[in-house]
Motif scaffolding. Sequence first.
Motif, PDB file in Angstrom:
ATOM      1  N   LEU A 106      45.180  64.976 -69.689  1.00 49.90           N
ATOM      2  CA  LEU A 106      45.902  65.544 -70.829  1.00 49.90           C
ATOM      3  C   LEU A 106      46.660  64.453 -71.590  1.00 49.90           C
ATOM      4  N   GLU A 107      47.265  63.512 -70.843  1.00 49.21           N
ATOM      5  CA  GLU A 107      47.908  62.373 -71.513  1.00 49.21           C
ATOM      6  C   GLU A 107      46.873  61.592 -72.321  1.00 49.21           C
ATOM      7  N   TYR A 108      45.691  61.441 -71.765  1.00 47.52           N
ATOM      8  CA  TYR A 108      44.617  60.730 -72.468  1.00 47.52           C
ATOM      9  C   TYR A 108      44.256  61.448 -73.762  1.00 47.52           C
ATOM     10  N   TYR A 109      44.012  62.763 -73.685  1.00 48.53           N
ATOM     11  CA  TYR A 109      43.628  63.510 -74.885  1.00 48.53           C
ATOM     12  C   TYR A 109      44.752  63.507 -75.921  1.00 48.53           C
ATOM     13  N   LEU A 110      46.004  63.573 -75.463  1.00 52.68           N
ATOM     14  CA  LEU A 110      47.126  63.494 -76.400  1.00 52.68           C
ATOM     15  C   LEU A 110      47.196  62.098 -77.035  1.00 52.68           C
ATOM     16  N   GLY A 111      46.925  61.069 -76.227  1.00 49.28           N
ATOM     17  CA  GLY A 111      46.925  59.717 -76.761  1.00 49.28           C
ATOM     18  C   GLY A 111      45.871  59.527 -77.835  1.00 49.28           C
ATOM     19  N   VAL A 112      44.666  60.010 -77.580  1.00 49.44           N
ATOM     20  CA  VAL A 112      43.587  59.901 -78.566  1.00 49.44           C
ATOM     21  C   VAL A 112      43.946  60.686 -79.817  1.00 49.44           C
ATOM     22  N   ASN A 113      44.561  61.838 -79.625  1.00 51.96           N
ATOM     23  CA  ASN A 113      44.971  62.668 -80.762  1.00 51.96           C
ATOM     24  C   ASN A 113      45.961  61.913 -81.653  1.00 51.96           C
ATOM     25  N   HIS A 114      46.940  61.280 -81.043  1.00 48.58           N
ATOM     26  CA  HIS A 114      47.933  60.528 -81.827  1.00 48.58           C
ATOM     27  C   HIS A 114      47.295  59.335 -82.531  1.00 48.58           C
ATOM     28  N   VAL A 115      46.385  58.656 -81.859  1.00 43.16           N
ATOM     29  CA  VAL A 115      45.701  57.530 -82.492  1.00 43.16           C
ATOM     30  C   VAL A 115      44.881  58.024 -83.678  1.00 43.16           C
ATOM     31  N   ASP A 116      44.187  59.146 -83.493  1.00 43.27           N
ATOM     32  CA  ASP A 116      43.369  59.697 -84.578  1.00 43.27           C
ATOM     33  C   ASP A 116      44.206  60.090 -85.782  1.00 43.27           C
ATOM     34  N   THR A 117      45.470  60.464 -85.542  1.00 40.24           N
ATOM     35  CA  THR A 117      46.350  60.851 -86.646  1.00 40.24           C
ATOM     36  C   THR A 117      47.236  59.684 -87.087  1.00 40.24           C
ATOM     37  N   GLU A 118      46.837  58.483 -86.690  1.00 42.64           N
ATOM     38  CA  GLU A 118      47.463  57.232 -87.137  1.00 42.64           C
ATOM     39  C   GLU A 118      48.890  57.053 -86.624  1.00 42.64           C
ATOM     40  N   GLU A 119      49.191  57.653 -85.484  1.00 44.23           N
ATOM     41  CA  GLU A 119      50.485  57.466 -84.824  1.00 44.23           C
ATOM     42  C   GLU A 119      50.238  56.582 -83.600  1.00 44.23           C
ATOM     43  N   LEU A 120      50.068  55.303 -83.840  1.00 39.76           N
ATOM     44  CA  LEU A 120      49.562  54.411 -82.800  1.00 39.76           C
ATOM     45  C   LEU A 120      50.547  54.196 -81.653  1.00 39.76           C
ATOM     46  N   SER A 121      51.826  54.073 -81.957  1.00 37.94           N
ATOM     47  CA  SER A 121      52.800  53.838 -80.886  1.00 37.94           C
ATOM     48  C   SER A 121      52.854  55.023 -79.938  1.00 37.94           C
ATOM     49  N   ALA A 122      52.875  56.239 -80.503  1.00 39.54           N
ATOM     50  CA  ALA A 122      52.874  57.439 -79.659  1.00 39.54           C
ATOM     51  C   ALA A 122      51.578  57.532 -78.870  1.00 39.54           C
ATOM     52  N   GLY A 123      50.469  57.170 -79.518  1.00 42.18           N
ATOM     53  CA  GLY A 123      49.185  57.190 -78.820  1.00 42.18           C
ATOM     54  C   GLY A 123      49.180  56.232 -77.653  1.00 42.18           C
ATOM     55  N   GLN A 124      49.703  55.019 -77.877  1.00 43.17           N
ATOM     56  CA  GLN A 124      49.785  54.042 -76.786  1.00 43.17           C
ATOM     57  C   GLN A 124      50.632  54.574 -75.637  1.00 43.17           C
ATOM     58  N   GLU A 125      51.752  55.219 -75.957  1.00 37.56           N
ATOM     59  CA  GLU A 125      52.637  55.748 -74.912  1.00 37.56           C
ATOM     60  C   GLU A 125      51.906  56.754 -74.034  1.00 37.56           C
ATOM     61  N   HIS A 126      51.170  57.672 -74.648  1.00 38.93           N
ATOM     62  CA  HIS A 126      50.436  58.672 -73.859  1.00 38.93           C
ATOM     63  C   HIS A 126      49.335  58.012 -73.021  1.00 38.93           C
ATOM     64  N   LEU A 127      48.642  57.054 -73.582  1.00 43.11           N
ATOM     65  CA  LEU A 127      47.568  56.397 -72.838  1.00 43.11           C
ATOM     66  C   LEU A 127      48.127  55.612 -71.652  1.00 43.11           C
ATOM     67  N   MET A 128      49.279  54.970 -71.842  1.00 43.39           N
ATOM     68  CA  MET A 128      49.895  54.258 -70.719  1.00 43.39           C
ATOM     69  C   MET A 128      50.429  55.236 -69.680  1.00 43.39           C
ATOM     70  N   ASN A 129      50.886  56.422 -70.112  1.00 50.55           N
ATOM     71  CA  ASN A 129      51.283  57.465 -69.154  1.00 50.55           C
ATOM     72  C   ASN A 129      50.092  57.866 -68.297  1.00 50.55           C
ATOM     73  N   CYS A 130      48.933  57.952 -68.921  1.00 50.31           N
ATOM     74  CA  CYS A 130      47.704  58.261 -68.187  1.00 50.31           C
ATOM     75  C   CYS A 130      47.438  57.187 -67.134  1.00 50.31           C
ATOM     76  N   MET A 131      47.583  55.929 -67.511  1.00 48.41           N
ATOM     77  CA  MET A 131      47.377  54.827 -66.567  1.00 48.41           C
ATOM     78  C   MET A 131      48.338  54.945 -65.381  1.00 48.41           C
ATOM     79  N   LYS A 132      49.609  55.313 -65.647  1.00 45.52           N
ATOM     80  CA  LYS A 132      50.605  55.422 -64.567  1.00 45.52           C
ATOM     81  C   LYS A 132      50.260  56.558 -63.612  1.00 45.52           C
TER      82      LYS A 132
END
Length: 636
Positions: A106-132
């Motif tokens: 879910l963190e991954y899908y939220l991260g991709v969603n934020h990146v797709d909507t050009e919110e890169l910092s938020a997208g990075q945060e969700h993707l790193m949450n997925c990694m954790k």
Amino acid sequence: MASLGSNEWRAICDKFTNAQNLTDVESRNDPENDPFRSKYKARELLREIYCSLKSFGGEGEEDSGGESGDQRPTEPLVDGQREDVFGQGFSGDSAAGLRAAKLGALEYYLGVNHVDTEELSAGQEHLMNCMKLLERCRVSSENVSLFIHVRNQLGILWAGRDETETAQGFLETAESIYQRYMKEDGSPPTDMSEYFTTEEKLLTHQERTKRFELAYTHTMYYLAQVYKNLGETERAATYCHSTLQRQLQLNQFSPMEWALNAATLSQYYITKGRYMEGRHCLSAATVISDLAGEIPSEAAAQESETESERREQLRQKRAEIARCWIKYCLNLLQDAKKLLEDNVGELDTDRQEEMKRARRVEEEEEEKGRKTALLFGSEDTFDSIASHEEKVPCLLPLDFTEARGVFLVGQNYVTQAKEYFQMDGYVTDHIEILQDHSALFLGLAFFEEDLERRCKMHKRRVDMLEPICIDLNSQYYLLIRRQLMFELAEIYNEMMDLKLTLANLQADTRALDNHTIKKFNHLCSASAKYFQMFLDSLCSPEGKPPEHLEEEVLRPALVARFRVARLHSRLISSLPSAQLDNLNKSLENYKYVVQYCEAHPEAAAAVETELELSKEMADLLPLKINRLKAKMTTNN
């Protein structure tokens, strides 16, 4: 956690399916003034699922939240440097581990969603949450797909910020995870979407495999871009080739896009002299481009705007593939010329015979190379690709017959490319194609032993380039005009030398007849004219030559001066006054080369041979001029 059969779980699964549909389907129809409307709706659904999943999990769960912002993460470049995501091997995760993977997804899908909507910092945060969250898990068939997908996305994110080495770390780790998983387990892994799918809708093993392999194909594609940006062109080409091969195997590609990528890759192989691989890429591009369908007829009734655009794109991309074929044939001829020419640019017949004797060994090596090369195509397309390859050689031509075969293939593609890139609308492209056509004639002329026929080939070059050069607007196309002027000057110079050689071979005495002299002088004057036009194009509006020549025109300008000097000294005239005028012009230009290099010592390295000869002629010509003046005085 709620069981798979519960109404609550079914509601979560339905919500996830709706979010995916909003992202992948509905978003295509979002209005221009609200381009992310569907993705924002999908984000809310994903957040609701995340909250529900956390509440179902019981107590004692830590939040996955991490620091936001553009904090640069690090990722091991080689498996095992900083973390062992595999543990002691592959085995099923615990319920807690699987739950962590689902939250991570879910963190991954939220991260991709934020990146797709050009919110890169938020997208990075969700993707790193997925990694954790994944740090709690060992890689297994239940989560390996997520391990790779999240690193792919972080690779894309950092590559987009021009942080290429950071992107490289994530992508190389994704590659390492895939390779080790396939070595130690290899079973069709669970796809991330199945975390939120009811049991009756789970994917088949075949579909799981296809999706997993496609994720790894994306890893290879992104690595190809990363290595290209790092200047590692050989690795970039290898990964690009493998990506194209895998796309065909998985039947996951757009025919025209795939064909263009294959044709582009061919250009790398060509520059490295790897013509077998280049030919294979181009043949595959030609065959696969046909899968895009026939170009609709111009007379198609009530053609839609979309269909019209599609037809235009097909024509353009096929013309671009044709241009890649032209470069293939041109480079084949040019490399053969470099291999076979002697120190004065003529065919070295001893070298030619030596190469012909070695040809049999070369052909055997080609066959071995073909067996070990990474070939494109499935059973349906391989035969078509191989059939197309048979029409074009991949070995350097060693005589006129072989060179003519390459030339005719290239000329055929010139015709195809010009059908789309016409002068009206594509001036630069059209002229570049004509220049390539001219270069094809030049490559073929090298192998032509009959000097009269060789001269006619150069005349064909003049006929195709001269009208363009004359008509082209110098205000908008100055650089192109300069190229054409210089090339025309060299063509006329070559024709002049050929005519003089022919005349000397055919004459019983050293005296030339009036017709030959007239022809020789015409070619000599035409060459000097175009060299002078080139030099004039470098002058100021007041006609003053530049005091300093820019690097890109330094050698051409000095060579043009040297050639003009040589041409004026070679003009044949029975009038002493005309001879004197020509010699003075010759001396003036030789002196220019010498004096410019004295004033700009760094220029000498660009024209070593021309400078040496110019110094010699600058010393000798005054003596010749004085003798001619004395003779004129005596006669008077």
